[in-house]
Design a protein around this motif. Structure first.
Motif, mmCIF file in Angstrom:
data_model
loop_
_atom_site.group_PDB
_atom_site.id
_atom_site.type_symbol
_atom_site.label_atom_id
_atom_site.label_comp_id
_atom_site.label_asym_id
_atom_site.label_seq_id
_atom_site.Cartn_x
_atom_site.Cartn_y
_atom_site.Cartn_z
ATOM 1 N N LYS A 68 0.840 -1.208 0.000
ATOM 2 C CA LYS A 68 0.000 0.000 0.000
ATOM 3 C C LYS A 68 0.868 1.248 0.000
ATOM 4 C CE LYS A 68 -4.081 -2.041 2.197
ATOM 5 N NZ LYS A 68 -5.005 -2.011 3.364
ATOM 6 N N GLU A 69 1.933 1.245 0.779
ATOM 7 C CA GLU A 69 2.855 2.373 0.764
ATOM 8 C C GLU A 69 3.516 2.508 -0.605
ATOM 9 O OE1 GLU A 69 4.543 3.155 5.297
ATOM 10 O OE2 GLU A 69 5.844 2.252 3.794
ATOM 11 N N MET A 70 3.874 1.390 -1.186
ATOM 12 C CA MET A 70 4.532 1.431 -2.494
ATOM 13 C C MET A 70 3.599 2.001 -3.555
ATOM 14 S SD MET A 70 6.585 -2.209 -2.353
ATOM 15 C CE MET A 70 7.446 -2.024 -3.921
ATOM 16 N N GLN A 71 2.357 1.602 -3.537
ATOM 17 C CA GLN A 71 1.397 2.123 -4.507
ATOM 18 C C GLN A 71 1.169 3.618 -4.298
ATOM 19 O OE1 GLN A 71 1.577 -0.076 -6.876
ATOM 20 N NE2 GLN A 71 -0.639 -0.153 -7.274
ATOM 21 N N ALA A 72 1.161 4.060 -3.039
ATOM 22 C CA ALA A 72 0.984 5.486 -2.753
ATOM 23 C C ALA A 72 2.143 6.305 -3.322
ATOM 24 C CB ALA A 72 0.869 5.708 -1.249
ATOM 25 N N GLY A 73 3.324 5.690 -3.395
ATOM 26 C CA GLY A 73 4.486 6.390 -3.940
ATOM 27 C C GLY A 73 4.339 6.755 -5.396
ATOM 28 N N ARG A 74 3.434 6.098 -6.105
ATOM 29 C CA ARG A 74 3.226 6.385 -7.525
ATOM 30 C C ARG A 74 2.608 7.759 -7.755
ATOM 31 N NH1 ARG A 74 3.911 1.778 -10.557
ATOM 32 N NH2 ARG A 74 3.673 -0.222 -9.481
ATOM 33 N N ALA A 75 2.070 8.371 -6.699
ATOM 34 C CA ALA A 75 1.413 9.670 -6.844
ATOM 35 C C ALA A 75 2.401 10.804 -7.104
ATOM 36 C CB ALA A 75 0.593 9.977 -5.588
ATOM 37 N N ALA A 76 3.687 10.567 -6.898
ATOM 38 C CA ALA A 76 4.703 11.594 -7.134
ATOM 39 C C ALA A 76 4.784 11.918 -8.630
ATOM 40 C CB ALA A 76 6.062 11.111 -6.629
ATOM 41 N N PRO A 77 5.241 13.141 -8.963
ATOM 42 C CA PRO A 77 5.325 13.537 -10.375
ATOM 43 C C PRO A 77 6.130 12.585 -11.239
ATOM 44 C CG PRO A 77 5.617 15.451 -8.954
ATOM 45 C CD PRO A 77 5.589 14.251 -8.056
ATOM 46 N N ASP A 78 7.112 11.920 -10.657
ATOM 47 C CA ASP A 78 7.943 10.982 -11.436
ATOM 48 C C ASP A 78 7.376 9.573 -11.462
ATOM 49 O OD1 ASP A 78 8.437 10.162 -8.869
ATOM 50 O OD2 ASP A 78 10.619 10.248 -9.016
ATOM 51 N N GLY A 79 6.151 9.413 -10.975
ATOM 52 C CA GLY A 79 5.518 8.101 -10.969
ATOM 53 C C GLY A 79 6.036 7.172 -9.891
ATOM 54 N N GLY A 80 6.857 7.707 -8.996
ATOM 55 C CA GLY A 80 7.368 6.912 -7.880
ATOM 56 C C GLY A 80 8.811 6.482 -8.033
ATOM 57 N N ARG A 81 9.470 6.857 -9.138
ATOM 58 C CA ARG A 81 10.825 6.386 -9.389
ATOM 59 C C ARG A 81 11.772 6.715 -8.231
ATOM 60 N NH1 ARG A 81 14.036 4.719 -13.560
ATOM 61 N NH2 ARG A 81 12.273 4.867 -15.011
ATOM 62 N N ALA A 82 11.774 7.957 -7.777
ATOM 63 C CA ALA A 82 12.696 8.362 -6.707
ATOM 64 C C ALA A 82 12.361 7.640 -5.407
ATOM 65 C CB ALA A 82 12.647 9.873 -6.509
ATOM 66 N N TYR A 83 11.056 7.512 -5.112
ATOM 67 C CA TYR A 83 10.658 6.827 -3.876
ATOM 68 C C TYR A 83 11.068 5.354 -3.922
ATOM 69 C CZ TYR A 83 7.812 4.395 -0.461
ATOM 70 O OH TYR A 83 7.396 3.556 0.559
#
Length: 263
Positions: A68-83
């Motif tokens: 769930k945390e990983m999916q939430a990271g996709r909300a970043a402008p880069d699609g979650g790459r940095a997270y």
């Protein structure tokens, strides 16, 4: 006030760490990884703790990353790459801290140990599993190959077995995990805590300095060529032989008495 996500209880020279997030099967969330990193840093400097036990609260040892945390990271402008890059770097840091810790670390495993949870077991120096425990690197079942768990797994079990586990996503039971070298022993569930503590106490009874230098050398020589490993191990044994407590231990053995170690 909520209970800590990672609990520590010291039983003499043994530190028992409990992953304490049973609601998500003790997933390696951002908070859990941070807590593990912090406590391992503290233990690395401890002269009183000789062995560490790592276990999980509730019905499982660890179910891997918090999806769930990983999916939430996709909300970043880069699609979650940095997270995602940061997450896997932080996880790798924690996994590498375990073999680097001066004290032996024993995983006390029950329920399931999946994906990064299986990686956590493989990163520990030893593991005791309850009968019925299941192990898997099953990310491929949801389209995510367990590439980082693969690093620890392939350093524990034969390559073909690791590859089969990684590409099929199938689980292995505790008995099979012992056969392939992922865990040291399998015990009845009701005996898991006692058996793990017994192993920890046995290790803790040895000369602390010898176990510490031995653990460090164990991992160092494993990365070397055969000739370099022998050269390195020989240098370590010379150093070890010159210790006062080693002299005392050998003399005590030859004279059939208990050693009077300074530690």
């Amino acid at each position: 006030m909520s209970e800590a996500i990672l609990l520590r209880e010291d039983q003499g020279p043994i530190a028992v760490l409990t992953l304490n997030s049973p609601g998500n099967l003790n997933a390696l969330s951002d908070a859990m990884l941070a807590a593990l990193r912090d406590v391992l840093n503290v233990l690395a400097d401890s002269r009183d703790i000789r062995v560490v036990i790592l276990r999980g609260a509730g019905k499982a040892f660890c179910a891997g990353h918090d999806l769930k945390e990983m999916q939430a990271g996709r909300a970043a402008p880069d699609g979650g790459r940095a997270y995602f890059a940061d997450l896997f770097a932080r996880c790798a840091e924690v996994m590498q801290m375990i073999p680097a810790l001066p004290q032996p670390v024993i995983a006390q495993v029950h329920g399931i140990a999946t994906a990064a949870g299986c990686q956590l077991v493989a990163s520990c120096d030893m593991a005791v599993a309850a009968e019925g425990t299941r192990f898997g690197v099953n990310g491929v079942n949801i389209g995510l190959f367990c590439s980082t768990p693969m690093v620890a797994l392939t350093r524990n079990v034969p390559r073909k077995i690791a590859f089969e586990m990684l590409t099929t996503g199938q689980f292995v039971d505790a008995r099979r995990a012992a056969e392939i070298g992922l865990v040291n022993r399998v015990v009845p569930a009701e005996s898991l805590q006692d058996e793990t503590l017994a192993l920890a106490r046995q290790v803790a009874s040895k000369l602390t300095a010898a176990v510490r230098i031995g653990k460090r050398t164990f991992y160092e020589q494993a990365q070397m060529s055969l000739a370099d490993a022998y050269d390195h191990a020989a240098r370590v044994m010379v150093e070890n032989m010159l210790w006062r407590d080693t002299n005392e231990g050998i003399d005590a053995f030859l004279n059939k008495r208990r050693p009077d170690w300074a530690e």
